[in-house]
Design an enzyme around this catalytic site. Structure first.
Site, mmCIF file in Angstrom:
data_model
loop_
_atom_site.group_PDB
_atom_site.id
_atom_site.type_symbol
_atom_site.label_atom_id
_atom_site.label_comp_id
_atom_site.label_asym_id
_atom_site.label_seq_id
_atom_site.Cartn_x
_atom_site.Cartn_y
_atom_site.Cartn_z
ATOM 1 N N LYS A 20 0.610 -1.268 -0.035
ATOM 2 C CA LYS A 20 -0.113 0.051 -0.150
ATOM 3 C C LYS A 20 0.650 1.302 0.216
ATOM 4 C CE LYS A 20 -1.118 -0.284 4.833
ATOM 5 N NZ LYS A 20 -0.155 0.417 5.180
ATOM 6 N N ARG A 94 -4.028 2.870 13.207
ATOM 7 C CA ARG A 94 -3.466 1.381 13.439
ATOM 8 C C ARG A 94 -4.208 0.950 14.475
ATOM 9 N NH1 ARG A 94 1.081 1.553 10.177
ATOM 10 N NH2 ARG A 94 2.741 -0.096 10.619
ATOM 11 N N ARG A 130 12.278 -8.171 0.480
ATOM 12 C CA ARG A 130 12.444 -6.675 0.073
ATOM 13 C C ARG A 130 13.830 -6.419 0.326
ATOM 14 N NH1 ARG A 130 7.944 -2.508 1.989
ATOM 15 N NH2 ARG A 130 8.627 -3.032 3.985
ATOM 16 N N ARG A 163 15.417 -3.577 5.519
ATOM 17 C CA ARG A 163 14.775 -2.811 6.748
ATOM 18 C C ARG A 163 14.873 -3.893 7.926
ATOM 19 N NH1 ARG A 163 9.220 -0.099 5.212
ATOM 20 N NH2 ARG A 163 8.845 -0.703 7.320
ATOM 21 N N ARG A 174 4.698 -8.342 12.959
ATOM 22 C CA ARG A 174 4.046 -7.204 12.653
ATOM 23 C C ARG A 174 2.762 -7.541 11.819
ATOM 24 N NH1 ARG A 174 8.154 -4.744 8.227
ATOM 25 N NH2 ARG A 174 6.395 -3.349 7.904
HETATM 26 P P1 AMP Z 1 5.015 0.914 8.235
HETATM 27 O O1 AMP Z 1 6.269 1.470 7.422
HETATM 28 O O2 AMP Z 1 3.752 1.750 8.216
HETATM 29 O O3 AMP Z 1 5.057 -0.545 8.418
HETATM 30 O O4 AMP Z 1 5.728 1.304 9.844
HETATM 31 C C1 AMP Z 1 6.597 0.850 10.311
HETATM 32 C C2 AMP Z 1 6.688 0.950 11.950
HETATM 33 O O5 AMP Z 1 6.361 2.343 12.580
HETATM 34 C C3 AMP Z 1 5.417 0.043 12.726
HETATM 35 O O6 AMP Z 1 5.766 -1.189 12.644
HETATM 36 C C4 AMP Z 1 5.257 1.028 13.871
HETATM 37 O O7 AMP Z 1 6.309 0.428 14.905
HETATM 38 C C5 AMP Z 1 5.362 2.516 13.579
HETATM 39 N N1 AMP Z 1 4.363 3.011 13.069
HETATM 40 C C6 AMP Z 1 4.009 3.586 11.889
HETATM 41 N N2 AMP Z 1 2.503 3.897 11.973
HETATM 42 C C7 AMP Z 1 2.142 3.962 13.084
HETATM 43 C C8 AMP Z 1 0.868 4.074 13.895
HETATM 44 N N3 AMP Z 1 -0.267 4.638 13.240
HETATM 45 N N4 AMP Z 1 0.784 3.894 15.290
HETATM 46 C C9 AMP Z 1 1.797 3.127 16.067
HETATM 47 N N5 AMP Z 1 2.902 2.806 15.242
HETATM 48 C C10 AMP Z 1 3.271 3.196 13.962
#
Ligand code: AMP
Length: 220
Positions: A20, A94, A130, A163, A174
């Site tokens: 996404k 989230r 990735r 990453r 996750r």
């Molecule tokens: P993402 O790239 O969106 O998968 O985000 C990477 C990491 O950032 C997540 O695994 C969380 O640790 C943190 N994170 C990003 N967005 C949020 C959110 N809305 N609430 C809490 N943690 C977040």
């Protein structure tokens, strides 16, 4: 003031690694909207070694969620400074508390929500394969879109990196967090007239077509 002038917020829901982020970036460009990826904002703080970056680094590396308080501040700040007619929220909300917070934080803006749905095993393959170039940011996948020379960027010749949170144990964590905290958010919006589900399994071009169509029916 009409809806257009107040602006719109598109919440893009979907499991981590469902593609996404890429779709959101493309859609934001097409629509002329802001792409707000909360994960990118946090990663940038970590990269710059700011106080906030130091606070969130370890949590992010384990795949857990950063506090609602920190995320609320980031989202409020960015929404207050929007310089485009709309914003795509990628990675927020989230959990249910964040969804409730957004109901207030959105102000008069119109909210539309799309959930991009992808089977878990597809995601595990996508994420653990990735790799990215630390210099130019190009993203590869060892299974689906490998570089010409294994482990090195086609453009820069620099060794590719992974990453921290794309390791298989972290990916599974996750996905567990997504099921536990974010699926209830999908349920929260599911019966609203401004909600659509999109099948996110398939090549990026097809998925983008489905996503764009869904968004167009929602924001027209
Ligand atoms: P993402 O790239 O969106 O998968 O985000 C990477 C990491 O950032 C997540 O695994 C969380 O640790 C943190 N994170 C990003 N967005 C949020 C959110 N809305 N609430 C809490 N943690 C977040």
């Amino acid at each position: 003031m009409n809806q257009e002038r107040k602006g719109s917020i598109l919440v893009l829901l979907g499991p981590p690694g469902g593609g996404k982020g890429t779709q959101a970036a493309r859609l934001a460009k097409d629509l002329g909207w802001v792409h707000l990826s909360t994960g990118d904002v946090l990663r940038e703080e970590v990269r710059r070694g700011t106080e906030l970056g130091r606070q969130v680094r370890q949590i992010m590396e384990t795949g857990e969620l950063v506090s609602d308080d920190i995320l609320g501040r980031i989202v409020l700040d960015r929404l207050a400074h929007l310089d485009k007619p709309g914003c795509i929220l990628d990675g927020y909300p989230r959990n249910l508390d964040q969804a409730q917070f957004l109901e207030k934080a959105k102000g008069d803006r119109r909210l539309v929500v799309v959930s991009v749905e992808v089977p878990e095993e597809t995601i595990v393959k996508r994420l653990t394969g990735r790799r990215f170039c630390p210099r130019c940011g190009t993203v590869y996948n060892v299974c689906f879109s490998p570089p010409q020379v294994q482990d090195f960027c086609d453009q820069c010749g620099v060794r590719l990196e992974r990453r921290e949170d794309d390791r298989e144990d972290v990916v599974r964590e996750r996905l567990r967090v997504y099921r536990e905290s974010t699926l209830p958010v999908v349920q929260f919006y599911a019966d609203r007239p401004y909600f659509r589900r999109v099948d996110g399994d398939g090549n990026p071009e097809e998925v983008y077509g489905r996503l764009k169509e869904a968004v167009e029916t929602l924001v027209q």
